[in-house]
Design an enzyme around this catalytic site. Structure first.
Site, PDB file in Angstrom:
ATOM      1  N   ASN A  14       0.640-100.329  23.204  1.00  0.00           N
ATOM      2  CA  ASN A  14       1.938-100.425  22.530  1.00  0.00           C
ATOM      3  C   ASN A  14       2.215-101.908  22.271  1.00  0.00           C
ATOM      4  O   ASN A  14       2.615-102.633  23.169  1.00  0.00           O
ATOM      5  CB  ASN A  14       3.019 -99.805  23.426  1.00  0.00           C
ATOM      6  CG  ASN A  14       4.399 -99.903  22.805  1.00  0.00           C
ATOM      7  OD1 ASN A  14       4.548-100.286  21.641  1.00  0.00           O
ATOM      8  ND2 ASN A  14       5.414 -99.555  23.583  1.00  0.00           N
ATOM      9  N   TRP A  15       1.986-102.317  21.033  1.00  0.00           N
ATOM     10  CA  TRP A  15       2.193-103.740  20.703  1.00  0.00           C
ATOM     11  C   TRP A  15       3.667-104.095  20.615  1.00  0.00           C
ATOM     12  O   TRP A  15       4.019-105.249  20.515  1.00  0.00           O
ATOM     13  CB  TRP A  15       1.495-104.068  19.376  1.00  0.00           C
ATOM     14  CG  TRP A  15       0.004-104.177  19.463  1.00  0.00           C
ATOM     15  CD1 TRP A  15      -0.795-103.799  20.504  1.00  0.00           C
ATOM     16  CD2 TRP A  15      -0.878-104.720  18.459  1.00  0.00           C
ATOM     17  NE1 TRP A  15      -2.119-104.062  20.206  1.00  0.00           N
ATOM     18  CE2 TRP A  15      -2.195-104.623  18.960  1.00  0.00           C
ATOM     19  CE3 TRP A  15      -0.675-105.256  17.192  1.00  0.00           C
ATOM     20  CZ2 TRP A  15      -3.314-105.057  18.237  1.00  0.00           C
ATOM     21  CZ3 TRP A  15      -1.789-105.684  16.466  1.00  0.00           C
ATOM     22  CH2 TRP A  15      -3.096-105.596  16.991  1.00  0.00           C
ATOM     23  N   LYS A  16       4.548-103.096  20.594  1.00  0.00           N
ATOM     24  CA  LYS A  16       5.992-103.343  20.430  1.00  0.00           C
ATOM     25  C   LYS A  16       6.207-104.225  19.196  1.00  0.00           C
ATOM     26  O   LYS A  16       5.506-104.049  18.205  1.00  0.00           O
ATOM     27  CB  LYS A  16       6.578-103.916  21.723  1.00  0.00           C
ATOM     28  CG  LYS A  16       6.234-103.043  22.935  1.00  0.00           C
ATOM     29  CD  LYS A  16       6.981-103.406  24.174  1.00  0.00           C
ATOM     30  CE  LYS A  16       6.594-102.460  25.303  1.00  0.00           C
ATOM     31  NZ  LYS A  16       7.353-102.679  26.520  1.00  0.00           N
ATOM     32  N   HIS A 100      10.461 -93.723  23.059  1.00  0.00           N
ATOM     33  CA  HIS A 100      10.178 -94.815  24.001  1.00  0.00           C
ATOM     34  C   HIS A 100      11.500 -95.311  24.598  1.00  0.00           C
ATOM     35  O   HIS A 100      12.531 -95.324  23.921  1.00  0.00           O
ATOM     36  CB  HIS A 100       9.454 -95.957  23.276  1.00  0.00           C
ATOM     37  CG  HIS A 100       8.967 -97.010  24.230  1.00  0.00           C
ATOM     38  ND1 HIS A 100       9.797 -97.984  24.728  1.00  0.00           N
ATOM     39  CD2 HIS A 100       7.754 -97.207  24.796  1.00  0.00           C
ATOM     40  CE1 HIS A 100       9.097 -98.747  25.566  1.00  0.00           C
ATOM     41  NE2 HIS A 100       7.854 -98.297  25.623  1.00  0.00           N
ATOM     42  N   GLU A 170       6.791 -93.013  31.651  1.00  0.00           N
ATOM     43  CA  GLU A 170       7.027 -94.446  31.852  1.00  0.00           C
ATOM     44  C   GLU A 170       8.334 -94.647  32.603  1.00  0.00           C
ATOM     45  O   GLU A 170       9.412 -94.657  31.988  1.00  0.00           O
ATOM     46  CB  GLU A 170       7.134 -95.164  30.506  1.00  0.00           C
ATOM     47  CG  GLU A 170       5.883 -95.098  29.675  1.00  0.00           C
ATOM     48  CD  GLU A 170       5.838 -96.263  28.681  1.00  0.00           C
ATOM     49  OE1 GLU A 170       4.957 -97.095  28.812  1.00  0.00           O
ATOM     50  OE2 GLU A 170       6.729 -96.325  27.823  1.00  0.00           O
ATOM     51  N   GLY A 176       7.274-103.605  31.906  1.00  0.00           N
ATOM     52  CA  GLY A 176       7.383-105.029  31.559  1.00  0.00           C
ATOM     53  C   GLY A 176       7.319-105.970  32.743  1.00  0.00           C
ATOM     54  O   GLY A 176       7.703-107.125  32.644  1.00  0.00           O
ATOM     55  N   SER A 218       3.797-101.537  33.442  1.00  0.00           N
ATOM     56  CA  SER A 218       3.141-102.605  34.214  1.00  0.00           C
ATOM     57  C   SER A 218       1.711-102.266  34.634  1.00  0.00           C
ATOM     58  O   SER A 218       1.308-102.522  35.771  1.00  0.00           O
ATOM     59  CB  SER A 218       3.989-102.984  35.430  1.00  0.00           C
ATOM     60  OG  SER A 218       5.238-103.469  34.982  1.00  0.00           O
ATOM     61  N   GLY A 239       1.680-101.894  27.560  1.00  0.00           N
ATOM     62  CA  GLY A 239       2.481-102.794  26.737  1.00  0.00           C
ATOM     63  C   GLY A 239       1.938-104.204  26.770  1.00  0.00           C
ATOM     64  O   GLY A 239       0.957-104.523  26.099  1.00  0.00           O
TER      65      GLY A 239
HETATM   66  P1  PGA Z   1       4.374-102.702  29.904  1.00  0.00           P
HETATM   67  O1  PGA Z   1       5.059-101.791  28.799  1.00  0.00           O
HETATM   68  O2  PGA Z   1       2.927-102.303  29.988  1.00  0.00           O
HETATM   69  O3  PGA Z   1       4.566-104.090  29.412  1.00  0.00           O
HETATM   70  O4  PGA Z   1       5.101-102.434  31.187  1.00  0.00           O
HETATM   71  C1  PGA Z   1       4.767-100.426  28.693  1.00  0.00           C
HETATM   72  C2  PGA Z   1       5.629 -99.808  27.629  1.00  0.00           C
HETATM   73  O5  PGA Z   1       6.829-100.154  27.528  1.00  0.00           O
HETATM   74  O6  PGA Z   1       5.152 -98.960  26.852  1.00  0.00           O
END
Ligand code: PGA
Length: 260
Positions: A14-16, A100, A170, A176, A218, A239
């Site tokens: 997930n590149w956001k 999400h 999640e 994050g 994470s 992420g």
């Molecule tokens: P993260 O994000 O791996 O940075 O915790 C995961 C996500 O929000 O899909």
């Protein structure tokens, strides 16, 4: 679950809202594309929509597929600023994240998530349905939250669609951060069992088993293998670590070990 063990593992990146430009996105994609994934590990890249067409056009690998991060639950018409599932499919997306937690934090309701799941499936795409509790409590209320999110998102969805539904669990409190803040594999496993139990009356036992369940929050190189193996998930939603090719490579290798 023997059948589950034999199934290919899926890593969704997930590149956001990253990286800042198409040029940077192409450079990141080239690095990731060159990483060799072990057998039985597939990659799905959930890109910002402006990058989907130019990047998907450069990929010839069946091992790498593309996803959107959100979509609008309508087919065509006067919806200024929105993008439909069919539009995304026409530029190379095979799936979309839906619900999400970062979208839910912006006001996305369970009803809206349900409409988006339906629109995604209707367009022939796979829905990566994201669920997760905001916080853990000692009495298991978080399970009711997860059950409610699943039931409302999948209202009216039949077992014929089960193969095109992926549930990404999640926990919001674990997103994050770093590996030490991620959920422990044993706790991930508890939720995987709960998700399958919740899906069984909706889809029947066989179709419920076909739904892939991922963990996200994470995930880094150091915890990926244990989460996949001991959590018994079908893969990961990654992420921040997916934006750093060297670290992402470690996750791919770790999932490869867990998939053996
Ligand atoms: P993260 O994000 O791996 O940075 O915790 C995961 C996500 O929000 O899909």
């Amino acid at each position: 679950m023997e059948g589950m063990q034999a199934r290919e593992k899926l890593i969704v990146a997930n590149w956001k809202m990253n990286p800042a430009t198409l040029r940077d996105a192409r450079a990141l994609f080239q690095k990731i594309y060159r990483l060799s994934a072990p057998p039985r590990v597939a990659l799905m890249l959930a890109l910002p929509s402006p990058y989907l067409a130019p990047i998907a056009a450069r990929s010839t690998s069946k091992r790498v597929t593309f996803a959107a991060q959100d979509l609008f639950p309508g087919t065509i018409g006067s919806h200024t600023g929105e993008v439909s599932a069919a539009m995304l499919a026409s530029v190379g997306a095979r799936a979309s994240l839906i619900g999400h937690s970062e979208r839910r934090a912006l006001g996305e309701s369970d009803e809206s998530v349900a409409r988006k799941v339906r629109a995604t499936l209707d367009a022939g795409l796979t829905a990566v349905l994201c669920i997760g509790e905001r916080e853990r409590d000692a009495h298991g209320a978080y399970l009711a939250t997860l059950g409610g999110q699943l039931a409302s998102a999948l209202t009216g969805i039949t077992r014929a669609h089960a193969k095109r539904i992926i549930v990404a669990y999640e926990p919001i409190w674990a997103i994050g951060k770093s590996a030490s803040a991620a959920m422990k594999p044993h706790d991930v496993h508890q939720v995987v069992v709960f998700v399958r139990k919740t899906l069984t009356p909706l889809f029947g036992p066989t179709a419920a088993r076909q739904v892939r369940v991922l963990y996200g929050g994470s995930v880094e190189g150091e915890n990926a293998e244990a989460i996949v193996r001991d959590g018994e998930v079908d893969g990961l939603l990654v992420g921040h670590t997916s934006l750093s090719p060297d670290s992402f490579k470690m996750i791919i290798a770790a999932v490869g070990r867990a998939a053996r």
